[in-house]
Scaffold this motif. Structure first.
Motif, short mmCIF file in Angstrom:
data_model
loop_
_atom_site.label_atom_id
_atom_site.label_comp_id
_atom_site.label_asym_id
_atom_site.label_seq_id
_atom_site.Cartn_x
_atom_site.Cartn_y
_atom_site.Cartn_z
N ILE A 121 0.83 -1.06 0.13
CA ILE A 121 -0.03 -0.03 -0.21
C ILE A 121 0.94 1.42 0.23
N SER A 122 0.63 2.39 -1.31
CA SER A 122 1.44 3.39 -0.92
C SER A 122 0.61 4.56 -0.27
N GLU A 123 1.01 5.59 -0.10
CA GLU A 123 0.63 6.97 0.39
C GLU A 123 -0.32 7.27 -0.72
N THR A 124 0.14 6.91 -2.01
CA THR A 124 -0.65 7.46 -3.27
C THR A 124 -1.92 6.96 -3.23
N GLY A 125 -2.31 5.81 -2.60
CA GLY A 125 -3.43 5.09 -2.81
C GLY A 125 -3.24 4.07 -3.72
N GLU A 126 -2.20 3.78 -4.31
CA GLU A 126 -1.84 2.26 -5.11
C GLU A 126 -1.72 1.31 -4.04
N GLU A 127 -2.40 0.17 -4.55
CA GLU A 127 -2.23 -1.17 -4.18
C GLU A 127 -1.74 -2.16 -4.87
N TYR A 169 4.20 -0.98 3.57
CA TYR A 169 3.60 0.34 3.22
C TYR A 169 4.81 1.31 3.06
N HIS A 191 -5.22 8.21 7.57
CA HIS A 191 -4.89 7.24 6.56
C HIS A 191 -4.42 5.88 7.35
N GLN A 213 -7.48 4.06 8.69
CA GLN A 213 -8.03 3.55 7.34
C GLN A 213 -7.64 2.21 6.98
N ILE A 214 -6.21 2.20 7.01
CA ILE A 214 -5.56 0.84 6.56
C ILE A 214 -5.79 -0.17 7.61
N HIS A 269 -9.58 -1.24 7.05
CA HIS A 269 -10.05 -1.76 5.79
C HIS A 269 -9.39 -3.12 5.78
#
Length: 655
Positions: free
Chosen positions: A101-107, A330, A341, A344-345, A348
């Motif tokens: 998971i990246s801070e950019t929202g990519e997974e 991460y 954030h 959320q991680i 989720h």
């Protein structure tokens, strides 16, 4: 040393977490006898741990030698990669191993089968390039899925990897490469941190021509930023895997052979490359994760550390994978793009266990409980910590507001040298004490001693030393065996000196109070004050420099710098900015001083050593009441007090 501390009023708190059958004890009443047996028969104890792993050839002697020269499982052979990946991929090939998971929202996720595929093919490429057991491969990477494959590709063929924090500047990077002479460096084009790209390949390009040993630079396309690829030296990771279809089988490696090098700051300006054996580190990390986290295949687990700090190899890269858990990887700042954030991680992904730093928990408390209560965190059972002491107030806040008020908090203690957080509660077994590091884990023998090496009484501060070897303990300093002996074993022969001050209370919990050398902890990162001082001295106009660590409610400690100038006319310049920029460029922004004070003269001993404790006393208390005997220039102390009080007053007015 020798001061008494009153810790008896800190309550013992029974754990809420219920331990699994994976642990060899299930009740605290069993711990004292279990621990005592483990240190009376150290070799036999560690043999029982090692036998839980897969060996290609069993050893003849459990342990040989003593500190500082020792060996475990001599002539036993295994492969770290096979134990962390292959055995899980064979049983559960489609189970999720890693979720990035990246801070950019990519997974992105990899199963154990996919992790094995990437690792075995990259190992095959390394062998095709002639990399042999004992050759060095440098890993200059952030937290990516490919980082796991890169590290375990090295383990798979017996190459020694040199793992380096991706936030280091080019000169700090150079210092950590030039000694080890890597034949291959694995990096990425860039990584994200707080919305901006950190240009890793560009940083490496500035110094790689000065490393004569480098044959190839393997580049992972992460940020897809424009970079210079110098052919045929530079190769993209995905191009390699497109062409390589062969799998490299794991090579059996003798248990005491070096597995990796990690550089840590020391009490001199020159960083030291610690050598850890491959098998010894695996056994120690497996044991550490088992007792501290009771980690299992059904857990969703997140170690928040960076790849380049040893916490991550212990608790995720090796120790976490060895237990076959599904793990979060991460990239970036955990509170970016918003403080929510992190929660959320957790929510989720239904994370059950995390390992992090006390600094981050203090940050969560700063965000407030209302934010924590917005997210369902019922699955969270256990939080492990390492890096610096956790204050009791934050401990209580986390206990109350995370995980429905039932989360267990395991505040541990270890060093890069020890290769494990060896002071730690046993998950669900031993009681917790807010602020303590827990008792010692089985297999780790220690003392708290005075300056003469004599054991101190309970509740009395002294130097923490280790009295017997264990598999994860560092085996030396790269290229300087004599420094290894002198650094750790000269003051207390036959015992490893941690250079930490500690207290053992009546419940046998350890309280680590701080360093006795010149290394400070900033947000769980150990930084050498002398390395910082050396960098400051490179600035034109600086005559002398001193750096101390000052307590900080968020980061644990922050650096504060003092300089004297060659010319008084330079006093009007902005030394906060100049020193801060210099430190950031040469070491990294994590080491940037919170404040820089320009003073007329440094307080010194007759031998010329700067009396840093006096500077710290003045800054933190506004007074100088400590012992001045032995000082070369005691007459300057009152002047220093006045100067620093004025500087602090002006600083307060400006803010």
């Amino acid at each position: 040393m020798g001061s008494s501390f009153s810790l008896t009023d800190v309550p013992l708190i029974a754990p809420s977490y219920r331990p699994s059958s994976r642990l060899p004890i299930s009740s605290e009443k069993d711990y004292p006898a279990f621990y005592q047996r483990s240190i009376e028969h150290v070799g036999a104890y560690w043999a029982t741990v090692a036998q839980e792993l897969v060996w290609d050839q069993m050893w003849h002697a459990d342990m040989q030698g003593e500190l500082p020269n020792f060996e475990f499982f001599k002539n036993g052979y295994l492969n770290v990669s096979a134990n962390c990946i292959d055995r899980h991929a064979q049983r559960h090939p489609h189970r999720q191993a890693l979720k990035w998971i990246s801070e950019t929202g990519e997974e992105k996720t990899w199963t154990y089968s996919q992790l094995l595929d990437q690792t075995a093919r990259m190992a095959s490429f390394l062998r095709q390039q002639g990399i042999q057991p004992g050759d060095v491969v440098a890993i200059f990477l952030p937290n990516l899925l490919e980082t796991f494959a890169a590290v375990h590709a090295c383990y798979r063929i017996g190459a020694i990897y040199n793992i380096i924090f991706s936030g280091f500047s080019q000169e700090a990077l150079y210092d950590r490469l030039v000694e080890t002479k890597p034949r291959i460096i694995i990096t990425a084009d860039g990584t994200y941190r707080r919305g901006r790209i950190i240009p890793l390949k560009q940083t490496l390009d500035r110094i790689v021509e000065r490393i004569d040993s480098v044959e190839h630079v393997i580049v992972i396309r992460r940020a897809n930023t424009a970079i210079t690829m110098t052919r045929p030296r530079d190769i993209f990771w995905d191009d390699i895997l497109h062409d390589v279809t062969t799998y490299q089988d794991p090579l059996p490696i003798e248990a005491n052979q070096p597995g990796f090098i990690i550089y840590t700051s020391g009490t001199t300006s020159k960083p030291k490359g610690l050598i850890h054996s491959g098998a010894g580190f695996l056994v120690g990390a497996y044991h550490n994760v088992k007792f501290t986290l009771d980690l299992g295949e059904n857990d969703v687990y997140w170690c928040t550390a960076d790849t380049g700090w040893l916490t991550f190899p212990i608790f995720e890269l090796v120790g976490g994978l060895a237990h076959g858990a599904s793990m979060i990887v991460y990239e970036g700042a955990m509170d970016y793009p918003t403080p929510a954030h992190f929660y959320q991680i957790l929510s989720h992904n239904q994370v059950t266990k995390i390992f992090t730093a006390p600094t981050w928990l203090r940050m969560l408390a700063r965000f407030g409980e209302s934010l924590a209560h917005e997210y369902a965190l019922d699955t969270l059972q256990l939080i492990g910590l390492v890096g610096e002491p956790l204050d009791a107030n934050t401990w209580q806040w986390v206990r109350q507001h995370l995980g429905s008020g039932q989360v267990d908090i395991n505040n541990t203690y270890g060093q890069s040298e020890t290769g494990s957080a060896w002071a730690s509660g046993i998950a669900g077994v031993t009681a917790m004490k807010p602020g303590s590091c827990g008792p010692a884990l089985p297999g780790h023998a220690y003392q708290i001693v005075n300056a003469n090496g004599e054991p101190e009484a309970l509740n009395t501060a002294g130097t923490l030393v280790l009295t017997q070897p264990f598999p994860a303990l560092t085996r030396g300093i790269w290229g300087n065996r004599e420094r290894y002996y002198t650094q750790y074993f000269s003051q207390y022969p036959g015992r490893y000196n941690t250079f930490d001050t500690a207290v053992e209370d009546s419940n046998r919990h350890l309280w680590v109070l701080g360093r006795i050398d010149d290394v400070i902890n900033v947000a769980a990162h150990r930084l050498s004050t002398m390395e910082m001082e050396s960098v400051i001295l490179q600035l034109p106009g600086v005559a002398e420099s001193a750096v101390i660590g000052v307590d900080d409610t968020l980061k644990g400690q922050v650096p504060v710098a003092f300089v004297t100038l060659r010319d008084n006319s330079l006093k009007q310049e902005n030394w906060n900015a100049k020193v801060g920029e210099q430190i950031s460029q040469q070491i990294g922004s994590i080491a940037r001083p919170a404040q820089v004070y320009v003073i007329d003269a440094m307080p010194k001993t007759r031998s010329g050593k700067i009396v840093r404790r006096l500077l710290k006393e003045i800054v933190t208390t506004g007074r100088a009441e400590g012992d001045r005997t032995g000082m070369e220039n005691p007459e300057i102390v009152d002047t220093l007090v006045a100067q620093l009080q004025e500087a602090i007053h002006l600083q307060t007015d400006d803010s």
